[in-house]
Design a protein around this motif. Structure first.
Motif, PDB file in Angstrom:
ATOM      1  N   GLY A  31      76.072  38.999   5.537  1.00  0.00           N
ATOM      2  CA  GLY A  31      76.411  38.999   4.250  1.00  0.00           C
ATOM      3  C   GLY A  31      76.436  37.398   3.973  1.00  0.00           C
ATOM      4  N   ARG A  32      76.213  36.329   4.903  1.00  0.00           N
ATOM      5  CA  ARG A  32      76.462  34.930   4.250  1.00  0.00           C
ATOM      6  C   ARG A  32      75.488  34.228   5.761  1.00  0.00           C
ATOM      7  NH1 ARG A  32      82.459  33.455   4.090  1.00  0.00           N
ATOM      8  NH2 ARG A  32      81.685  31.261   4.636  1.00  0.00           N
ATOM      9  N   ILE A  33      75.395  32.928   5.368  1.00  0.00           N
ATOM     10  CA  ILE A  33      75.105  32.121   6.399  1.00  0.00           C
ATOM     11  C   ILE A  33      75.903  30.742   6.061  1.00  0.00           C
ATOM     12  CG2 ILE A  33      73.022  30.740   7.441  1.00  0.00           C
ATOM     13  CD1 ILE A  33      71.255  32.942   6.317  1.00  0.00           C
ATOM     14  N   ASP A  34      76.449  30.302   7.260  1.00  0.00           N
ATOM     15  CA  ASP A  34      77.349  28.927   7.086  1.00  0.00           C
ATOM     16  C   ASP A  34      76.739  27.846   7.793  1.00  0.00           C
ATOM     17  OD1 ASP A  34      80.138  30.035   6.013  1.00  0.00           O
ATOM     18  OD2 ASP A  34      79.526  31.877   7.404  1.00  0.00           O
ATOM     19  N   ILE A  35      75.772  28.225   8.804  1.00  0.00           N
ATOM     20  CA  ILE A  35      75.496  27.015   9.823  1.00  0.00           C
ATOM     21  C   ILE A  35      73.948  27.380  10.103  1.00  0.00           C
ATOM     22  CG2 ILE A  35      75.676  25.950  11.935  1.00  0.00           C
ATOM     23  CD1 ILE A  35      78.642  27.106  11.775  1.00  0.00           C
ATOM     24  N   LEU A  36      73.160  26.241  10.034  1.00  0.00           N
ATOM     25  CA  LEU A  36      71.759  26.609  10.689  1.00  0.00           C
ATOM     26  C   LEU A  36      71.591  25.287  11.651  1.00  0.00           C
ATOM     27  CD1 LEU A  36      68.884  27.731  10.763  1.00  0.00           C
ATOM     28  CD2 LEU A  36      68.384  26.122   8.750  1.00  0.00           C
ATOM     29  N   HIS A  37      71.421  25.868  12.835  1.00  0.00           N
ATOM     30  CA  HIS A  37      71.098  24.973  13.796  1.00  0.00           C
ATOM     31  C   HIS A  37      69.662  24.926  14.224  1.00  0.00           C
ATOM     32  CE1 HIS A  37      71.078  22.464  17.402  1.00  0.00           C
ATOM     33  NE2 HIS A  37      71.149  23.298  18.286  1.00  0.00           N
ATOM     34  N   ASN A  38      68.909  24.097  13.790  1.00  0.00           N
ATOM     35  CA  ASN A  38      67.404  24.193  14.067  1.00  0.00           C
ATOM     36  C   ASN A  38      67.147  23.594  15.377  1.00  0.00           C
ATOM     37  OD1 ASN A  38      65.949  25.151  11.630  1.00  0.00           O
ATOM     38  ND2 ASN A  38      66.933  23.170  10.446  1.00  0.00           N
ATOM     39  N   ASN A  39      67.179  24.396  16.205  1.00  0.00           N
ATOM     40  CA  ASN A  39      66.730  23.672  17.770  1.00  0.00           C
ATOM     41  C   ASN A  39      65.405  24.059  18.387  1.00  0.00           C
ATOM     42  OD1 ASN A  39      68.133  23.050  20.555  1.00  0.00           O
ATOM     43  ND2 ASN A  39      67.515  25.215  20.739  1.00  0.00           N
ATOM     44  N   ALA A  40      64.705  25.113  17.890  1.00  0.00           N
ATOM     45  CA  ALA A  40      63.361  25.527  18.438  1.00  0.00           C
ATOM     46  C   ALA A  40      62.383  24.406  18.019  1.00  0.00           C
ATOM     47  CB  ALA A  40      62.981  26.741  17.557  1.00  0.00           C
ATOM     48  N   ALA A  41      61.748  24.184  19.176  1.00  0.00           N
ATOM     49  CA  ALA A  41      60.410  23.276  19.142  1.00  0.00           C
ATOM     50  C   ALA A  41      59.430  23.611  20.003  1.00  0.00           C
ATOM     51  CB  ALA A  41      61.076  21.850  19.458  1.00  0.00           C
ATOM     52  N   LEU A  42      58.181  22.969  19.847  1.00  0.00           N
ATOM     53  CA  LEU A  42      57.275  23.318  20.654  1.00  0.00           C
ATOM     54  C   LEU A  42      57.134  22.452  21.854  1.00  0.00           C
ATOM     55  CD1 LEU A  42      54.172  25.119  20.789  1.00  0.00           C
ATOM     56  CD2 LEU A  42      53.170  23.081  19.677  1.00  0.00           C
ATOM     57  N   LEU A  43      57.864  23.021  22.868  1.00  0.00           N
ATOM     58  CA  LEU A  43      57.937  22.179  24.267  1.00  0.00           C
ATOM     59  C   LEU A  43      58.015  23.024  25.369  1.00  0.00           C
ATOM     60  CD1 LEU A  43      58.876  19.472  25.033  1.00  0.00           C
ATOM     61  CD2 LEU A  43      61.244  20.032  24.924  1.00  0.00           C
ATOM     62  N   GLY A  44      57.220  22.551  26.635  1.00  0.00           N
ATOM     63  CA  GLY A  44      57.239  23.269  27.536  1.00  0.00           C
ATOM     64  C   GLY A  44      56.166  22.562  28.538  1.00  0.00           C
ATOM     65  N   PRO A  45      56.005  22.973  29.788  1.00  0.00           N
ATOM     66  CA  PRO A  45      55.312  22.330  30.686  1.00  0.00           C
ATOM     67  C   PRO A  45      53.722  22.076  30.224  1.00  0.00           C
ATOM     68  CG  PRO A  45      56.631  23.773  31.828  1.00  0.00           C
ATOM     69  CD  PRO A  45      57.053  24.059  30.578  1.00  0.00           C
ATOM     70  N   ASP A  46      53.253  23.259  29.715  1.00  0.00           N
ATOM     71  CA  ASP A  46      51.806  23.125  29.207  1.00  0.00           C
ATOM     72  C   ASP A  46      51.625  22.247  28.164  1.00  0.00           C
ATOM     73  OD1 ASP A  46      53.436  25.042  27.887  1.00  0.00           O
ATOM     74  OD2 ASP A  46      51.739  26.368  27.407  1.00  0.00           O
ATOM     75  N   ILE A  47      52.550  22.459  27.187  1.00  0.00           N
ATOM     76  CA  ILE A  47      52.459  21.703  25.953  1.00  0.00           C
ATOM     77  C   ILE A  47      52.647  20.060  26.423  1.00  0.00           C
ATOM     78  CG2 ILE A  47      53.377  20.888  23.861  1.00  0.00           C
ATOM     79  CD1 ILE A  47      51.953  23.506  23.922  1.00  0.00           C
ATOM     80  N   ALA A  48      53.497  19.673  27.420  1.00  0.00           N
ATOM     81  CA  ALA A  48      53.867  18.300  27.643  1.00  0.00           C
ATOM     82  C   ALA A  48      52.631  17.611  28.392  1.00  0.00           C
ATOM     83  CB  ALA A  48      55.203  18.328  28.658  1.00  0.00           C
ATOM     84  N   GLN A  49      51.872  18.545  29.056  1.00  0.00           N
ATOM     85  CA  GLN A  49      50.464  17.993  29.657  1.00  0.00           C
ATOM     86  C   GLN A  49      49.649  17.435  29.027  1.00  0.00           C
ATOM     87  OE1 GLN A  49      49.572  21.052  32.750  1.00  0.00           O
ATOM     88  NE2 GLN A  49      51.366  20.729  33.848  1.00  0.00           N
TER      89      GLN A  49
END
Length: 269
Positions: free
Chosen positions: A82-100
């Protein structure tokens, strides 16, 4: 005694990338402080496992490369709570395969660069855009996870670090444009954080090099970053907006080569 302003009682919080690491730690902490959390992640089963341990929590599928998925997630959470008070944008493209693949610009693949910006920058923008009408109604707030790599040059991770720098500026822009409507927007910049994924995949020698540059006696844990996020999301931070809180154990705060200075002076320093 904990201040009541730190509490999040009755708040509805969305945590993207909430299935593990910093996101899961933040979900648990916010729930412990009274929030109802929506854990949005592309890894839905893992998100459901986290939500199952938290009262009143829900798991929602989220693909940050898909505008439709982001908007559907926001609508699902708003419809459920019924509502949204907080948005925490934490997701990202990150992982061992991406980092390489994410090295220096000369050897950067265009596809990786574009995908990094599609997930990290475009996805975060769309999530903010979809959340802002809801946040305006309740004088809510956004907390973005960035990185201390957005503040310093490095030999590697040119795509990731520059995408996080873009989110810092997006944070300031949202704070400026929506502060008059009661919406706050801040960012937290972790350094190397001992998530399960990092413990498993990061070379020990490189980890030791970062530890040597940390001004604490250890690297940060996901719970350390969760504390910073939950603080900024709470009413205790009601006069803080458009700011970057660097939570990297002091790595970004000192002159280069401090580890070598320690070794040179030894116990005399």
């Amino acid at each position: 005694m904990q201040s009541d302003a730190i509490r999040l009682d009755g708040k509805i919080a969305i945590i993207t990338g909430g299935a593990g690491g910093i996101g899961a730690a933040t979900a648990r902490l916010m729930a412990a402080r009274g929030a109802h959390v929506a854990i949005a992640d592309i890894a839905l089963e893992a998100a459901q496992a986290v939500a199952a341990g938290l009262p009143g929590a829900m798991a929602v599928p989220l693909d940050l490369e898909s505008e439709a998925s982001i908007e559907a997630m926001m609508a699902q959470v708003a419809g459920h709570f019924g509502r949204i008070d907080i948005l925490h944008n934490n997701a990202a493209l990150l992982g061992p395969d991406i980092a390489q693949q994410d090295g220096d610009v000369e050897h950067m693949g265009t596809a990786l660069w574009d995908r990094t910006y599609a997930v990290n920058v475009r996805g975060t923008m769309i999530a903010c855009r979809a959340a802002l009408p809801h946040l305006r109604e309740v004088r809510g707030n956004i907390v973005n996870t960035v990185s201390n790599l957005a503040l310093q040059g490095h030999l590697i991770q040119a795509a990731y670090s520059s995408s996080k720098a873009a989110i810092i500026q997006m944070t300031r822009s949202i704070a400026a444009s929506h502060g008059g409507h009661g919406v706050r927007c801040n960012a937290v910049a972790p350094g190397m954080t001992l998530t399960p994924a990092l413990r498993d995949a990061f070379p020990p020698a490189l980890r030791a090099a970062v530890e040597a540059e940390t001004l604490r006696d250890r690297l940060g844990e996901p719970e350390d970053i969760a504390e910073a996020v939950a603080f900024l999301a709470s009413d205790a931070a009601r006069n803080i907006t458009g700011q970057l809180l660097v939570a990297d154990g002091g790595c970004a705060s000192h002159v280069p080569g401090i580890a070598q200075f320690r070794a040179f002076f030894g116990d005399n320093l």
